[in-house]
Motif scaffolding. Structure first.
Motif, short mmCIF file in Angstrom:
data_model
loop_
_atom_site.label_atom_id
_atom_site.label_comp_id
_atom_site.label_asym_id
_atom_site.label_seq_id
_atom_site.Cartn_x
_atom_site.Cartn_y
_atom_site.Cartn_z
N VAL A 74 -3.40 2.57 38.46
CA VAL A 74 -4.13 1.93 39.56
C VAL A 74 -4.92 0.75 39.03
O VAL A 74 -5.61 0.85 38.02
N SER A 75 -4.83 -0.36 39.73
CA SER A 75 -5.67 -1.51 39.41
C SER A 75 -7.00 -1.33 40.15
O SER A 75 -7.04 -1.25 41.38
N ALA A 76 -8.07 -1.21 39.36
CA ALA A 76 -9.40 -0.98 39.94
C ALA A 76 -10.42 -1.82 39.18
O ALA A 76 -10.37 -1.90 37.95
N LEU A 77 -11.33 -2.43 39.92
CA LEU A 77 -12.36 -3.25 39.28
C LEU A 77 -13.69 -3.05 40.00
O LEU A 77 -13.81 -3.34 41.19
N ALA A 78 -14.64 -2.54 39.25
CA ALA A 78 -16.00 -2.37 39.79
C ALA A 78 -16.91 -3.41 39.14
O ALA A 78 -16.81 -3.68 37.94
N THR A 79 -17.77 -3.99 39.96
CA THR A 79 -18.77 -4.93 39.46
C THR A 79 -20.11 -4.56 40.09
O THR A 79 -20.18 -3.71 40.97
N ASP A 80 -21.14 -5.23 39.64
CA ASP A 80 -22.47 -4.92 40.18
C ASP A 80 -22.65 -5.41 41.61
O ASP A 80 -23.54 -4.94 42.31
N ASP A 81 -21.81 -6.36 42.05
CA ASP A 81 -21.85 -6.76 43.46
C ASP A 81 -20.45 -7.11 43.95
O ASP A 81 -19.59 -7.54 43.18
N GLU A 82 -20.23 -6.91 45.24
CA GLU A 82 -18.93 -7.08 45.88
C GLU A 82 -18.39 -8.50 45.72
O GLU A 82 -17.20 -8.71 45.49
N LYS A 83 -19.26 -9.51 45.83
CA LYS A 83 -18.80 -10.90 45.73
C LYS A 83 -18.16 -11.17 44.38
O LYS A 83 -17.11 -11.80 44.29
N GLU A 84 -18.78 -10.69 43.31
CA GLU A 84 -18.22 -10.90 41.97
C GLU A 84 -16.89 -10.17 41.82
O GLU A 84 -15.96 -10.67 41.19
#
Length: 186
Positions: A74-84
């Motif tokens: 699965v391609s998954a990417l979490a960041t500290d904010d949705e825009k980033e």
């Protein structure tokens, strides 16, 4: 020797054997051979559920496994904010556009991706590709991963985080691990 983990261990000197695929053919083959199946959801999301169903339907117990066992990439990417997260996912999509048009390279910066003028055909590829990327804040990614696991019945999820820069990828894994209460490196 029968192992207690998927893929079995034929000897102490050999790693577990899995079949990796992204089609019905590979799913059927893994099932018929009684092997654990790793499906490339991040490359072929529309085929995930049909392939896993086919794998389970054709599964024959073997010296490796007694019951089907499926993992999906699965391609998954979490960041500290949705825009980033959206900016990084766009950069990774531009990288895929380049790869598919014979111009492979490093993942571009988000700024480069935002400035790029996508052709209509490229935009279609970007939209299709990004529809399969679970991205956002850690809680949003956890929710998306949980929903995907429930929808597919996968026994495991293997994550890949495509983004510009190793620090962004590492932070993504840390955020996701934290969202699941898993330990992270100090």
């Amino acid at each position: 020797m029968q192992a207690t983990s998927p893929g079995g261990v034929q000897s102490p000197h050999r790693p577990p054997i899995w079949l990796l695929g992204s089609s019905g053919f590979s799913a059927r083959l893994a099932g018929m051979l009684g092997l654990p199946f790793a499906f490339a959801h991040h490359f072929s999301a529309q085929n995930t559920v049909p392939a896993l169903d086919l794998y389970r339907e054709t599964f024959r117990p073997s010296g490796v496994l007694d019951a089907p066992y499926a993992l999906i990439g699965v391609s998954a990417l979490a960041t500290d904010d949705e825009k980033e997260a959206r900016r990084q996912v766009l950069a990774a999509a531009l990288n895929m556009v380049r790869l598919r048009s014979g111009r492979p390279g490093l993942v571009p910066t988000p700024e480069e991706a935002e400035a790029y003028e996508f052709s209509p055909m490229e935009r279609e590829l970007v939209d299709t590709w990004n529809a399969n990327v679970i991205h956002g804040t850690a809680d949003e990614v956890r929710t998306g991963l949980d929903e995907l696991q429930k929808r597919t019945g996968a026994d495991e999820l293997m994550l890949t985080a495509n983004a510009h820069g190793g620090d962004v990828r590492l932070r993504s894994y840390e955020l996701i691990a934290d969202a699941y209460g898993l330990p992270t490196p100090a």
